[in-house]
Write a protein that holds these residues in place. Structure first.
Motif, mmCIF file in Angstrom:
data_model
loop_
_atom_site.group_PDB
_atom_site.id
_atom_site.type_symbol
_atom_site.label_atom_id
_atom_site.label_comp_id
_atom_site.label_asym_id
_atom_site.label_seq_id
_atom_site.Cartn_x
_atom_site.Cartn_y
_atom_site.Cartn_z
ATOM 1 N N ASN A 173 36.278 12.512 0.456
ATOM 2 C CA ASN A 173 35.744 12.479 1.815
ATOM 3 C C ASN A 173 34.655 11.423 1.836
ATOM 4 O O ASN A 173 33.781 11.427 0.967
ATOM 5 N N GLY A 174 34.728 10.531 2.805
ATOM 6 C CA GLY A 174 33.741 9.466 2.901
ATOM 7 C C GLY A 174 33.112 9.432 4.275
ATOM 8 O O GLY A 174 33.696 9.881 5.262
ATOM 9 N N ARG A 175 31.903 8.936 4.327
ATOM 10 C CA ARG A 175 31.228 8.742 5.602
ATOM 11 C C ARG A 175 30.476 7.426 5.561
ATOM 12 O O ARG A 175 29.734 7.154 4.620
ATOM 13 N N ALA A 176 30.702 6.612 6.577
ATOM 14 C CA ALA A 176 29.964 5.358 6.729
ATOM 15 C C ALA A 176 29.065 5.507 7.948
ATOM 16 O O ALA A 176 29.514 5.974 9.001
ATOM 17 N N GLU A 177 27.812 5.124 7.789
ATOM 18 C CA GLU A 177 26.872 5.186 8.900
ATOM 19 C C GLU A 177 26.203 3.828 9.039
ATOM 20 O O GLU A 177 25.846 3.194 8.049
ATOM 21 N N GLY A 178 26.071 3.400 10.288
ATOM 22 C CA GLY A 178 25.438 2.110 10.547
ATOM 23 C C GLY A 178 24.411 2.231 11.645
ATOM 24 O O GLY A 178 24.428 3.179 12.439
ATOM 25 N N TYR A 179 23.517 1.276 11.660
ATOM 26 C CA TYR A 179 22.483 1.274 12.691
ATOM 27 C C TYR A 179 22.153 -0.172 12.981
ATOM 28 O O TYR A 179 21.932 -0.965 12.066
ATOM 29 N N SER A 180 22.159 -0.515 14.249
ATOM 30 C CA SER A 180 21.762 -1.877 14.600
ATOM 31 C C SER A 180 20.936 -1.828 15.879
ATOM 32 O O SER A 180 21.116 -0.938 16.711
ATOM 33 N N SER A 181 20.039 -2.775 16.010
ATOM 34 C CA SER A 181 19.238 -2.847 17.231
ATOM 35 C C SER A 181 19.161 -4.303 17.665
ATOM 36 O O SER A 181 19.203 -5.222 16.845
ATOM 37 N N GLY A 182 19.087 -4.482 18.957
ATOM 38 C CA GLY A 182 19.014 -5.836 19.501
ATOM 39 C C GLY A 182 18.515 -5.786 20.921
ATOM 40 O O GLY A 182 17.907 -4.795 21.348
ATOM 41 N N ASP A 183 18.799 -6.833 21.696
ATOM 42 C CA ASP A 183 18.312 -6.910 23.074
ATOM 43 C C ASP A 183 18.809 -5.740 23.919
ATOM 44 O O ASP A 183 18.125 -5.275 24.816
ATOM 45 N N GLY A 184 20.011 -5.253 23.629
ATOM 46 C CA GLY A 184 20.589 -4.180 24.434
ATOM 47 C C GLY A 184 20.148 -2.802 24.002
ATOM 48 O O GLY A 184 20.633 -1.809 24.545
ATOM 49 N N GLY A 185 19.268 -2.708 23.009
ATOM 50 C CA GLY A 185 18.828 -1.412 22.525
ATOM 51 C C GLY A 185 19.366 -1.157 21.129
ATOM 52 O O GLY A 185 19.797 -2.082 20.447
ATOM 53 N N ALA A 186 19.351 0.101 20.746
ATOM 54 C CA ALA A 186 19.772 0.468 19.394
ATOM 55 C C ALA A 186 21.141 1.137 19.445
ATOM 56 O O ALA A 186 21.475 1.815 20.416
ATOM 57 N N LEU A 187 21.922 0.935 18.388
ATOM 58 C CA LEU A 187 23.247 1.531 18.319
ATOM 59 C C LEU A 187 23.440 2.149 16.943
ATOM 60 O O LEU A 187 23.243 1.479 15.927
ATOM 61 N N ALA A 188 23.785 3.421 16.941
ATOM 62 C CA ALA A 188 24.099 4.094 15.681
ATOM 63 C C ALA A 188 25.594 4.374 15.665
ATOM 64 O O ALA A 188 26.182 4.733 16.683
ATOM 65 N N SER A 189 26.211 4.179 14.500
ATOM 66 C CA SER A 189 27.651 4.428 14.403
ATOM 67 C C SER A 189 27.916 5.266 13.162
ATOM 68 O O SER A 189 27.139 5.281 12.210
ATOM 69 N N GLN A 190 29.053 5.962 13.203
ATOM 70 C CA GLN A 190 29.419 6.824 12.078
ATOM 71 C C GLN A 190 30.935 6.916 12.034
ATOM 72 O O GLN A 190 31.582 7.047 13.065
ATOM 73 N N SER A 191 31.509 6.823 10.856
ATOM 74 C CA SER A 191 32.950 7.031 10.742
ATOM 75 C C SER A 191 33.241 7.786 9.456
ATOM 76 O O SER A 191 32.570 7.588 8.439
ATOM 77 N N ASP A 192 34.202 8.683 9.531
ATOM 78 C CA ASP A 192 34.588 9.494 8.383
ATOM 79 C C ASP A 192 35.950 9.045 7.877
ATOM 80 O O ASP A 192 36.781 8.558 8.641
ATOM 81 N N SER A 193 36.165 9.209 6.581
ATOM 82 C CA SER A 193 37.460 8.848 6.014
ATOM 83 C C SER A 193 37.867 9.895 4.985
ATOM 84 O O SER A 193 37.024 10.592 4.424
ATOM 85 N N GLU A 194 39.155 9.985 4.769
ATOM 86 C CA GLU A 194 39.692 10.897 3.766
ATOM 87 C C GLU A 194 40.762 10.163 2.979
ATOM 88 O O GLU A 194 41.413 9.273 3.499
#
Length: 116
Positions: free
Chosen positions: A44-65
């Motif tokens: 089981n895997g999980r990738a998490e990302g976070y980015s911020s810029g002019d449009g605000g902040a964005l958090a992302s998450q995806s799971d894998s098996e």
């Protein structure tokens, strides 16, 4: 049969986790692998990302098996990962100890430690 040699016993003794973090992108990847006595493995895997810029902040998450079959023989590990690699193939494995004398498994360049 799984459990017969030292590497098998080590793999079966605990789930194994890896964690990597990219300080440039802020992305992290966590993987948890379980080796089962019936000769199968699951990840089981999980990738998490976070980015911020002019449009605000964005958090992302995806799971894998993933999953497949495994076998340890003479200190060597063989794993399949269908559908891409349905055959058992050798994995480069080295077992070392961390500063707490806990085993660390390095598999194809990724470090895994015991976890819950």
């Amino acid at each position: 049969k799984p459990g017969a040699d030292q590497l098998s016993r080590l793999l079966l003794s605990s789930p194994w986790c890896s964690f990597s973090y990219n300080k440039v992108s802020g992305a992290s990847i966590t993987k948890r692998v379980v080796f089962h006595r019936n000769g199968s493995w699951s990840l089981n895997g999980r990738a998490e990302g976070y980015s911020s810029g002019d449009g605000g902040a964005l958090a992302s998450q995806s799971d894998s098996e993933a999953g497949g079959q495994w076998r340890a023989q003479d200190g060597r590990l063989f794993m399949s990962n269908p559908p891409g690699s349905p055959e058992l193939s050798p994995v480069n494995v080295a077992v070392t100890q961390n500063s707490n004398d806990s085993p660390i498994i390095n598999a194809d360049g990724v470090e895994y430690s015991m976890c819950r």
